[in-house]
Design a protein around this motif. Structure first.
Motif, mmCIF file in Angstrom:
data_model
loop_
_atom_site.group_PDB
_atom_site.id
_atom_site.type_symbol
_atom_site.label_atom_id
_atom_site.label_comp_id
_atom_site.label_asym_id
_atom_site.label_seq_id
_atom_site.Cartn_x
_atom_site.Cartn_y
_atom_site.Cartn_z
ATOM 1 N N MET A 1 0.811 -1.186 0.000
ATOM 2 C CA MET A 1 0.000 0.000 0.000
ATOM 3 C C MET A 1 0.862 1.261 0.000
ATOM 4 O O MET A 1 0.565 2.206 -0.706
ATOM 5 C CB MET A 1 -0.907 -0.008 1.244
ATOM 6 N N LEU A 2 1.900 1.228 0.842
ATOM 7 C CA LEU A 2 2.769 2.400 0.945
ATOM 8 C C LEU A 2 3.477 2.667 -0.373
ATOM 9 O O LEU A 2 3.594 3.816 -0.811
ATOM 10 C CB LEU A 2 3.777 2.179 2.078
ATOM 11 N N LEU A 3 3.918 1.602 -1.030
ATOM 12 C CA LEU A 3 4.589 1.755 -2.322
ATOM 13 C C LEU A 3 3.641 2.333 -3.364
ATOM 14 O O LEU A 3 4.019 3.228 -4.130
ATOM 15 C CB LEU A 3 5.125 0.400 -2.792
ATOM 16 N N LEU A 4 2.416 1.860 -3.388
ATOM 17 C CA LEU A 4 1.445 2.372 -4.348
ATOM 18 C C LEU A 4 1.070 3.827 -4.058
ATOM 19 O O LEU A 4 0.705 4.572 -4.969
ATOM 20 C CB LEU A 4 0.189 1.498 -4.345
ATOM 21 N N ALA A 5 1.167 4.236 -2.810
ATOM 22 C CA ALA A 5 0.877 5.625 -2.463
ATOM 23 C C ALA A 5 2.036 6.552 -2.831
ATOM 24 O O ALA A 5 1.824 7.711 -3.189
ATOM 25 C CB ALA A 5 0.571 5.739 -0.973
ATOM 26 N N VAL A 6 3.253 6.042 -2.762
ATOM 27 C CA VAL A 6 4.436 6.877 -2.983
ATOM 28 C C VAL A 6 4.771 7.032 -4.467
ATOM 29 O O VAL A 6 5.167 8.114 -4.910
ATOM 30 C CB VAL A 6 5.642 6.279 -2.226
ATOM 31 N N LEU A 7 4.616 5.987 -5.249
ATOM 32 C CA LEU A 7 5.070 6.013 -6.653
ATOM 33 C C LEU A 7 4.430 7.105 -7.505
ATOM 34 O O LEU A 7 5.140 7.789 -8.246
ATOM 35 C CB LEU A 7 4.880 4.641 -7.289
ATOM 36 N N ASN A 20 22.374 18.644 0.302
ATOM 37 C CA ASN A 20 23.595 18.719 1.112
ATOM 38 C C ASN A 20 23.394 18.194 2.526
ATOM 39 O O ASN A 20 24.361 17.991 3.243
ATOM 40 C CB ASN A 20 24.098 20.169 1.164
ATOM 41 N N ALA A 21 22.157 17.996 2.944
ATOM 42 C CA ALA A 21 21.875 17.506 4.289
ATOM 43 C C ALA A 21 20.594 16.685 4.266
ATOM 44 O O ALA A 21 19.758 16.833 3.372
ATOM 45 C CB ALA A 21 21.722 18.683 5.257
ATOM 46 N N PHE A 22 20.443 15.817 5.265
ATOM 47 C CA PHE A 22 19.240 14.996 5.353
ATOM 48 C C PHE A 22 17.989 15.852 5.529
ATOM 49 O O PHE A 22 16.906 15.476 5.099
ATOM 50 C CB PHE A 22 19.330 14.007 6.524
ATOM 51 N N SER A 23 18.124 16.978 6.169
ATOM 52 C CA SER A 23 16.951 17.830 6.395
ATOM 53 C C SER A 23 16.394 18.412 5.099
ATOM 54 O O SER A 23 15.251 18.840 5.057
ATOM 55 C CB SER A 23 17.312 18.961 7.360
ATOM 56 N N GLU A 24 17.182 18.423 4.020
ATOM 57 C CA GLU A 24 16.733 18.952 2.735
ATOM 58 C C GLU A 24 16.003 17.909 1.889
ATOM 59 O O GLU A 24 15.349 18.260 0.913
ATOM 60 C CB GLU A 24 17.926 19.496 1.940
ATOM 61 N N VAL A 25 16.136 16.650 2.233
ATOM 62 C CA VAL A 25 15.514 15.573 1.463
ATOM 63 C C VAL A 25 14.009 15.567 1.738
ATOM 64 O O VAL A 25 13.590 15.602 2.900
ATOM 65 C CB VAL A 25 16.124 14.202 1.839
ATOM 66 N N PRO A 26 13.173 15.527 0.681
ATOM 67 C CA PRO A 26 11.724 15.468 0.921
ATOM 68 C C PRO A 26 11.329 14.147 1.578
ATOM 69 O O PRO A 26 12.038 13.157 1.492
ATOM 70 C CB PRO A 26 11.122 15.595 -0.484
ATOM 71 N N MET A 27 10.167 14.146 2.217
ATOM 72 C CA MET A 27 9.701 12.957 2.928
ATOM 73 C C MET A 27 9.582 11.729 2.022
ATOM 74 O O MET A 27 9.763 10.609 2.470
ATOM 75 C CB MET A 27 8.347 13.232 3.592
ATOM 76 N N LEU A 28 9.305 11.942 0.745
ATOM 77 C CA LEU A 28 9.212 10.808 -0.184
ATOM 78 C C LEU A 28 10.530 10.036 -0.250
ATOM 79 O O LEU A 28 10.534 8.840 -0.505
ATOM 80 C CB LEU A 28 8.839 11.301 -1.579
ATOM 81 N N PRO A 33 12.746 3.220 1.988
ATOM 82 C CA PRO A 33 13.387 2.441 3.063
ATOM 83 C C PRO A 33 12.407 2.033 4.160
ATOM 84 O O PRO A 33 12.559 0.986 4.771
ATOM 85 C CB PRO A 33 14.451 3.391 3.613
ATOM 86 N N LEU A 34 11.384 2.828 4.377
ATOM 87 C CA LEU A 34 10.380 2.511 5.376
ATOM 88 C C LEU A 34 9.607 1.248 4.984
ATOM 89 O O LEU A 34 9.256 0.431 5.841
ATOM 90 C CB LEU A 34 9.419 3.692 5.538
ATOM 91 N N ILE A 35 9.397 1.059 3.689
ATOM 92 C CA ILE A 35 8.730 -0.154 3.197
ATOM 93 C C ILE A 35 9.568 -1.379 3.554
ATOM 94 O O ILE A 35 9.056 -2.394 4.026
ATOM 95 C CB ILE A 35 8.492 -0.062 1.678
ATOM 96 N N PHE A 38 9.198 -2.555 7.114
ATOM 97 C CA PHE A 38 8.001 -3.331 7.415
ATOM 98 C C PHE A 38 8.045 -4.733 6.799
ATOM 99 O O PHE A 38 7.448 -5.662 7.340
ATOM 100 C CB PHE A 38 6.747 -2.601 6.931
ATOM 101 N N ILE A 39 8.727 -4.887 5.679
ATOM 102 C CA ILE A 39 8.773 -6.189 5.017
ATOM 103 C C ILE A 39 9.837 -7.109 5.629
ATOM 104 O O ILE A 39 9.665 -8.320 5.662
ATOM 105 C CB ILE A 39 9.014 -6.009 3.504
ATOM 106 N N ALA A 40 10.911 -6.550 6.138
ATOM 107 C CA ALA A 40 12.041 -7.338 6.636
ATOM 108 C C ALA A 40 11.661 -8.401 7.676
ATOM 109 O O ALA A 40 12.171 -9.524 7.607
ATOM 110 C CB ALA A 40 13.124 -6.407 7.177
ATOM 111 N N PRO A 41 10.794 -8.135 8.629
ATOM 112 C CA PRO A 41 10.469 -9.175 9.621
ATOM 113 C C PRO A 41 9.689 -10.356 9.057
ATOM 114 O O PRO A 41 9.611 -11.406 9.692
ATOM 115 C CB PRO A 41 9.616 -8.437 10.659
ATOM 116 N N ILE A 42 9.115 -10.228 7.882
ATOM 117 C CA ILE A 42 8.313 -11.313 7.318
ATOM 118 C C ILE A 42 9.192 -12.495 6.917
ATOM 119 O O ILE A 42 8.809 -13.653 7.097
ATOM 120 C CB ILE A 42 7.488 -10.801 6.119
#
Length: 124
Positions: A1-7, A20-28, A33-35, A38-42
């Motif tokens: 779901m998250l992937l389909l929302a982000v793409l 130049n810094a992590f604070s400049e990177v948009p949330m997308l 990596p957040l996906i 969530f998948i790694a423990p499966i």
């Protein structure tokens, strides 16, 4: 779901910027990596479920198969995604990540059905 929302949002903001810094990177930029988080423990859960439902004499061969296919999947998966990035572009390549995610969901459902059927038959 998250992937389909982000793409689709990635397609809309298809610009190349230098950050130049992590604070400049948009949330997308942090969503993919957040996906994985969530998948790694499966994966260990599936391996544990399969091994616990096999006879003890088959644990070693199955562990070997798990290790071999893990290595092949990691290596070939990275290679395929890299080739896709080069040939069809980054945003479009991410749509192909939906295929292994769907295969993972299908395999979880199949294993769940098999373990329920085995438990109903009185095996443990």
């Amino acid at each position: 779901m998250l992937l389909l929302a982000v793409l689709p949002k990635l397609e809309a903001s298809n610009t190349l910027e230098k950050f130049n810094a992590f604070s400049e990177v948009p949330m997308l930029g942090f969503m993919l990596p957040l996906i994985g988080l969530f998948i790694a423990p499966i994966y260990p859960l599936l391996n544990s479920t399969v091994l616990s439902h096999l006879p003890k004499n088959l644990h070693a061969p199955m562990s070997g198969l798990i290790i071999i296919f893990s290595a092949l999947g990691g290596t070939l998966g990275s290679r395929i995604v890299g080739t896709l990035f080069g040939s069809i572009g980054g945003v479009n390549a991410f749509y192909f990540l939906i295929i292994p995610i769907l295969l993972l969901i299908i395999s979880v459902l199949i294993i769940q059905k098999m373990t329920k059927k085995r438990a109903a038959a009185g095996f443990s």
